[in-house]
Design a protein around this motif. Sequence first.
Motif, mmCIF file in Angstrom:
data_model
loop_
_atom_site.group_PDB
_atom_site.id
_atom_site.type_symbol
_atom_site.label_atom_id
_atom_site.label_comp_id
_atom_site.label_asym_id
_atom_site.label_seq_id
_atom_site.Cartn_x
_atom_site.Cartn_y
_atom_site.Cartn_z
ATOM 1 N N GLY A 124 0.786 -1.221 0.000
ATOM 2 C CA GLY A 124 0.000 0.000 0.000
ATOM 3 C C GLY A 124 0.818 1.272 0.000
ATOM 4 O O GLY A 124 0.373 2.299 0.525
ATOM 5 N N HIS A 125 2.013 1.228 -0.597
ATOM 6 C CA HIS A 125 2.883 2.405 -0.631
ATOM 7 C C HIS A 125 2.525 3.352 -1.779
ATOM 8 O O HIS A 125 3.014 4.478 -1.803
ATOM 9 N N PHE A 126 1.721 2.871 -2.723
ATOM 10 C CA PHE A 126 1.423 3.672 -3.913
ATOM 11 C C PHE A 126 -0.073 3.935 -4.025
ATOM 12 O O PHE A 126 -0.900 3.085 -3.690
ATOM 13 N N THR A 127 -0.419 5.105 -4.532
ATOM 14 C CA THR A 127 -1.799 5.424 -4.895
ATOM 15 C C THR A 127 -1.780 6.071 -6.275
ATOM 16 O O THR A 127 -0.723 6.258 -6.874
ATOM 17 N N LYS A 128 -2.969 6.406 -6.787
ATOM 18 C CA LYS A 128 -3.023 7.250 -7.971
ATOM 19 C C LYS A 128 -2.502 8.640 -7.579
ATOM 20 O O LYS A 128 -2.739 9.093 -6.455
ATOM 21 N N PRO A 129 -1.806 9.338 -8.452
ATOM 22 C CA PRO A 129 -1.240 10.648 -8.088
ATOM 23 C C PRO A 129 -2.312 11.701 -7.894
ATOM 24 O O PRO A 129 -3.374 11.636 -8.524
ATOM 25 N N LEU A 391 1.032 4.519 -17.338
ATOM 26 C CA LEU A 391 0.283 4.389 -16.091
ATOM 27 C C LEU A 391 0.938 5.257 -15.027
ATOM 28 O O LEU A 391 2.159 5.473 -15.061
ATOM 29 N N PHE A 392 0.153 5.741 -14.070
ATOM 30 C CA PHE A 392 0.653 6.711 -13.107
ATOM 31 C C PHE A 392 0.418 6.227 -11.672
ATOM 32 O O PHE A 392 -0.633 5.696 -11.351
ATOM 33 N N ARG A 393 1.429 6.429 -10.837
ATOM 34 C CA ARG A 393 1.324 6.124 -9.412
ATOM 35 C C ARG A 393 2.027 7.217 -8.604
ATOM 36 O O ARG A 393 2.750 8.046 -9.150
ATOM 37 N N TYR A 394 1.827 7.171 -7.265
ATOM 38 C CA TYR A 394 2.323 8.221 -6.379
ATOM 39 C C TYR A 394 2.648 7.581 -5.031
ATOM 40 O O TYR A 394 1.850 6.805 -4.501
ATOM 41 N N THR A 395 3.821 7.897 -4.468
ATOM 42 C CA THR A 395 4.210 7.302 -3.192
ATOM 43 C C THR A 395 3.569 8.069 -2.038
ATOM 44 O O THR A 395 3.696 9.290 -1.941
ATOM 45 N N VAL A 396 2.890 7.333 -1.162
ATOM 46 C CA VAL A 396 2.257 7.960 0.002
ATOM 47 C C VAL A 396 3.137 7.837 1.242
ATOM 48 O O VAL A 396 2.847 8.441 2.275
#
Length: 517
Positions: A124-129, A391-396
């Motif tokens: 669960g370290h990544f989400t949509k940006p 594809l895009f991701r974002y580190t939370v």
Amino acid sequence: MKNSALSFLLWGIFSLLLYGVLRFIFVYWYRPRRLLKHFNQQGITGSSYKPFHGDMNDFALASQEVARSRPYSLDHGIVHRVQPFIHRMVQKHGKVFLSWIEARPRLIVADSEMMKEILADKDGHFTKPPLNPLVDLLQVGVSTLEGQKWANRRRLMSPAFHYEKLKRMVPTFSESCCEMIGLWKGLIGNGPRELDVAVELQTLASDIISRTAFGSTFAEGKRIFELQKEQVRLVLEAYQSIYVPGLRFVPTKKNRRRYEIDREVKSALRAIIERKRKALREGGSLGDDLLGMLLQSIGEGDDDDMDHLRIEDVIEECKLFYFAGQETTANWLTWTMVVLSMHPEWQDRAREEVSNVCRGKAPTAEDLNSMKIVTMILNEVLRLYPPVTALFRYTVENTRVGHISVPAGVDFLVATLMIHHDPEYWGDDAEEFQPGRFAEGASRACKSDQAAFFPFGWGPRICLGQSFAVIEAKMALALILQNFRFELSPSYVHAPCTVITLQPQYGAPLILHPVHN
């Protein structure tokens, strides 16, 4: 007393101004430079930081240069046209490099193993940006949820996309396709005749979505599709602009139009839903369409009820059906017809297979499963022309990806198109149309031992509607091959471009010839 109050007020104003200045310095100067040093020390190079815009202008300029360049040659080496900035930077900095989106660092990844690690994300370290909130008017439903809300929504929706349930829709797929074939036959007569199949296949995909998702027809859903297309243009404009907090609440002409469209689409979908629920109350059934299956999960609980959908949830998922279900498959079929026009030998092989399997009849679900050559062709087109090119991701939170330590608040762009065209994974013929590479299935198509085929994404968020799209594409292609031969029109210009999905910039005019069975 008055002096004390005035001093307090002035001190409060000064404190707010000081906080604003310090926050500005932190966001636009200190943090970007600290993160640039952090990545450079790990050997990650790329763009230097440019305040406010980041690389947004460079992205736009690279695309404009390509748009102004001469027409593209008829081959499949399209990366430098579709993703010119990324292509140049990969040549210079390798498969992982640093870019900037305004003041946020963005790691662009064109490495297969890193891509799978990012998209699998078991911790669960990544989400949509985070995006301009106006983008939410288009990106809706399960595609934008995170965490437990996403997991529960996905669980509630998955049964509607089970293959056994989708098989029941095959006659509906066939009916829509046969109606299109009839229209084409009427248009071309004894042929040949030019037809822009990009437009035609958009209409087909719209009709299929309307029937299979809502039990209606394209004529009824036409207004929704038109509104969604207008919303795409408006949302893209917002996405490509610098985000200013609160600006979306300013009643500009475009903002008012964005929200008007959203309200009208929701109102139209609500009317379809209420009509179906009314029919159920009067003794009818929900039917086998996707909406009927979703309505079976409707509950009367509160907003925190994880075991049921609310009407508002269903409306959001319907918006997603209308947009994603139409755009991706229509463009997939369009590129398939374009590519088979470039490679008539494969068109003939596919037509022969369809003839042998179907014996002049519309395909059944079992027939579609038997079509090996058609499947190979569709997979190879997905490799060369994937509808979603990144594809895009974002580190939370702080995490590691491969050997790289990544702080919280970093964007990732996974360059699917680059990976699909990479000779390291696909061999020296990576930019050639070779459906035979899929003869033993997608998992064994790569030259290397690594999986590098991601047309529907990867990991737990892999596209929920992929089986739906595959059935639709196979049915449409099989019936088109049964009834027509096709070749590129002299007016065709090979200019792939990305407008949310990968599509032909100037349409897809083909010359259709009737096949006399």
